[in-house]
Design a protein around this motif. Sequence first.
Motif: not given
Length: 113
Positions: A2, A4, A81, A106
């Motif tokens: 992940k 951002a 995200l 993340v």
Amino acid sequence: MKYALLIYGKESDWANASPDEMTAIFAEHGRLSDALGERNLAGEELDLTTTATTVRTTNGQSIVTDGPFAETVEHLGGFYLIEAADLDEALGFARMLSGTVEVRPVVNHCGTP
């Protein structure tokens, strides 16, 4: 993994944008959303910094102030995200937007993808 995608800009640029400029910006975001598909986990435009409230807590004591955390020319205006294979893929998505986009991994505290 992940990532951002943190979108920064000058609020005055957005406030003074012509209808054609706004249409072009929305089109960029539409193309990014299409490219991401199900890898777009979340994303939102943030309200103006004049609506921000900052809480600073030290040793159990909190101070609440109006406005953003820092006085800067560019402010965080929105975020995505996303799920990306690696940093290079995340950077590729960030390049689809004009302006300043900070790409940050993340942290996974749960041990699951």
